[in-house]
Scaffold this motif. Structure first.
Motif, PDB file in Angstrom:
ATOM      1  N   MET A   1       0.687  -1.105  -0.121  1.00  0.00           N
ATOM      2  CA  MET A   1      -0.094   0.050  -0.080  1.00  0.00           C
ATOM      3  C   MET A   1       0.757   1.211   0.071  1.00  0.00           C
ATOM      4  O   MET A   1       1.719   1.508   0.973  1.00  0.00           O
TER       5      MET A   1
ATOM      6  N   ASP B   1      -1.391   3.793  -4.272  1.00  0.00           N
ATOM      7  CA  ASP B   1      -2.951   3.371  -4.249  1.00  0.00           C
ATOM      8  C   ASP B   1      -3.658   4.526  -3.818  1.00  0.00           C
ATOM      9  O   ASP B   1      -5.090   4.302  -4.278  1.00  0.00           O
TER      10      ASP B   1
ATOM     11  N   ARG C   1     -10.078   0.022  -4.241  1.00  0.00           N
ATOM     12  CA  ARG C   1      -9.068  -1.119  -5.054  1.00  0.00           C
ATOM     13  C   ARG C   1      -8.928  -2.343  -4.440  1.00  0.00           C
ATOM     14  O   ARG C   1      -8.298  -3.108  -5.121  1.00  0.00           O
ATOM     15  N   ARG C   2      -9.636  -2.633  -3.323  1.00  0.00           N
ATOM     16  CA  ARG C   2      -9.759  -3.976  -2.615  1.00  0.00           C
ATOM     17  C   ARG C   2     -10.409  -4.862  -3.550  1.00  0.00           C
ATOM     18  O   ARG C   2     -11.430  -4.543  -4.146  1.00  0.00           O
TER      19      ARG C   2
ATOM     20  N   LEU D   1      -8.560   3.190  -0.809  1.00  0.00           N
ATOM     21  CA  LEU D   1      -7.945   2.038  -0.487  1.00  0.00           C
ATOM     22  C   LEU D   1      -9.057   0.773  -0.981  1.00  0.00           C
ATOM     23  O   LEU D   1      -8.778  -0.245  -1.501  1.00  0.00           O
TER      24      LEU D   1
END
Ligand code: C5P
Length: 224
Positions: free
Chosen positions: A1, A123, A223-224, A220
């Motif tokens: 990250m 990220d 993006r997961r 974040l």
């Protein structure tokens, strides 16, 4: 990250970057310190910051310089914005920042070109800003609070009795630094196309930290 936090001087990006790093338990690098270290060495070696070869000669600075309190002086920041315009200085500091960004557990870096040049793959990218006047007020309060001399020379004090911490001078300095950092050809201060803007002009520190954490978390989780 990887989290990239960019923005102009006294926008609050350092405070926010530290809070984000603490929240996620990852290391933080204030990349401005690297340019400040070059600036301080140039001044101490009595070299000319505007001459690229002189600034490059200071890029091999001793690691101990990174803990020198003189790095925080305004005069050092001013000289840093001169040495940082040289492409060869930026190139000399590039790998170190890339290595930091690429650590296995992730990292938070703050500066001017993290989202655009150092870690374009980050990220989450924040671009932290505030009006020049508000940034100058913060910087002025900080300098007054420190109490010590903060004049134009590398050691700070102006022997001519010029008020080293007049508000107008701090504002002029902020504007000059913005202009130099934004107008330079090499990695200018710019918001990455995929960065989120966080204007801290009218936010308390607590509110700005909360907002920054929310924005990063939103990026974040997307993006997961
Ligand atoms: O952020 P800070 O005020 O410590 O940075 C000092 C100077 O270093 C900036 O004005 C800018 O010219 C330069 N800098 C840069 N790129 C970075 C960080 C700082 O050019 N990533």
């Amino acid at each position: 990250m990887i989290v990239a936090v960019d923005g102009p001087a006294a926008s609050g990006k350092g405070t926010l970057a530290r809070a984000i790093a603490r929240h996620y338990g990852v290391p933080h690098l204030d990349t401005g310190l690297l340019y400040r270290a070059v600036a301080l060495c140039v001044a101490r070696m009595e070299l000319d910051p505007a001459v690229e070869a002189d600034a490059v000669a200071a890029c091999g600075f001793d690691e101990a310089v990174l803990a020198d309190p003189a790095l925080r002086e305004d005069a050092t920041g001013r000289t840093a914005s001169i040495v940082s315009a040289h492409p060869l200085v930026r190139a000399a500091l590039f790998q170190r920042q890339r290595r930091f960004a690429g650590q296995p557990g992730g990292a938070v870096l703050d500066g001017r070109d993290i989202g655009t040049v150092i870690a374009p793959e980050a990220d989450a990218k924040l671009f932290v800003s505030a009006t020049p006047r508000i940034r100058a007020q913060r910087r002025h309060a900080e300098l007054k609070g420190r109490g010590g001399p903060t004049g134009p020379g590398p050691t700070g004090f102006d022997p001519n009795g010029f008020d080293p911490i007049s508000f107008d001078r701090v504002l002029a300095d902020i504007r000059a630094r913005d202009q130099r950092d934004s107008a330079r050809a090499a990695a200018p201060l710019a918001m990455a196309a995929d960065a989120v803007l966080l204007d801290t002009s009218f936010l308390s520190i607590e509110a700005a930290v909360r907002k920054a954490l929310d924005l990063v978390e939103a990026r974040l989780s997307a993006r997961r």
